[in-house]
Design a protein around this motif. Structure first.
Motif, PDB file in Angstrom:
ATOM      1  N   ASN A  18      55.432 149.296  16.049  1.00  0.00           N
ATOM      2  CA  ASN A  18      55.316 150.488  15.202  1.00  0.00           C
ATOM      3  C   ASN A  18      55.624 150.106  13.752  1.00  0.00           C
ATOM      4  N   PRO A  19      54.727 149.350  13.112  1.00  0.00           N
ATOM      5  CA  PRO A  19      55.028 148.836  11.765  1.00  0.00           C
ATOM      6  C   PRO A  19      55.231 149.928  10.713  1.00  0.00           C
ATOM      7  N   ASN A  24      58.646 152.461   6.326  1.00  0.00           N
ATOM      8  CA  ASN A  24      59.323 153.644   5.803  1.00  0.00           C
ATOM      9  C   ASN A  24      60.821 153.675   6.112  1.00  0.00           C
ATOM     10  N   MET A  25      61.370 152.549   6.583  1.00  0.00           N
ATOM     11  CA  MET A  25      62.763 152.554   7.018  1.00  0.00           C
ATOM     12  C   MET A  25      63.725 152.921   5.888  1.00  0.00           C
ATOM     13  N   LYS A  64      61.207 161.404  14.058  1.00  0.00           N
ATOM     14  CA  LYS A  64      61.333 161.630  15.499  1.00  0.00           C
ATOM     15  C   LYS A  64      61.088 160.335  16.279  1.00  0.00           C
ATOM     16  N   LYS A  65      60.113 159.584  15.843  1.00  0.00           N
ATOM     17  CA  LYS A  65      59.795 158.332  16.522  1.00  0.00           C
ATOM     18  C   LYS A  65      60.935 157.316  16.343  1.00  0.00           C
ATOM     19  N   THR A  66      61.600 157.344  15.201  1.00  0.00           N
ATOM     20  CA  THR A  66      62.674 156.394  14.915  1.00  0.00           C
ATOM     21  C   THR A  66      63.997 156.816  15.533  1.00  0.00           C
ATOM     22  N   PHE A  67      64.354 158.090  15.386  1.00  0.00           N
ATOM     23  CA  PHE A  67      65.688 158.543  15.794  1.00  0.00           C
ATOM     24  C   PHE A  67      65.692 159.428  17.042  1.00  0.00           C
ATOM     25  N   GLY A  68      64.528 159.716  17.592  1.00  0.00           N
ATOM     26  CA  GLY A  68      64.460 160.454  18.852  1.00  0.00           C
ATOM     27  C   GLY A  68      64.524 161.964  18.731  1.00  0.00           C
TER      28      GLY A  68
END
Length: 139
Positions: A18-19, A24-25, A64-68
């Motif tokens: 998921n690049p 965007n980190m 949502k994809k990063t932190f659930g």
């Protein structure tokens, strides 16, 4: 150390798949920190968009994809956790705690608390009062 290495490898693999998350980190961490620093107030998606420069729907998607969970769900979780700490370690009335964390009334605070914690804030407060009383009696 093995577990930390394993977690690091899993995270790296996830980011490689998921690049867009890695790209965007910095913005995501900035948003997460913003939410942590504004735990005592309600935050809107529009504020987060201004903070990050990412469009609303894309921000929700990658957060949502990063932190659930969505940024608003994450913020509510932070607010309820801080409120729970106050309930456990102070004698502040629930209405004051609700107000402190940006809930307009005790009903909306109770509803959010119960949704997040599974029990009402009054149950948590009463449980803590019993524990304090028992500690005082039995030392």
């Amino acid at each position: 150390m093995f577990i930390q290495l394993f977690i690091h490898l899993l995270r790296e693999n996830y980011w490689n798949q998921n690049p867009q998350l890695l790209t965007n980190m910095d913005e995501l961490i900035k948003i997460r920190n913003y939410l942590r620093n504004h735990v005592e107030q309600k935050v809107t998606l529009d504020e987060l968009v201004k903070t990050s420069g990412i469009s609303k729907f894309y921000l929700i998607h990658i957060f949502k994809k990063t932190f659930g969970m969505s940024p608003i769900q994450y913020h509510q979780l932070l607010r309820i956790e801080k409120a729970k700490e106050m309930i456990q370690f102070t004698t502040e009335p629930l209405t004051a705690i609700a107000d402190k964390f940006g809930y307009p009334d005790i009903q909306s605070f109770s509803k959010a608390f119960k949704k997040t914690d599974g029990v009402s804030p009054s149950f948590t407060a009463n449980k803590n009062k019993r524990h304090r009383r028992d500690d005082a009696l039995f030392g």
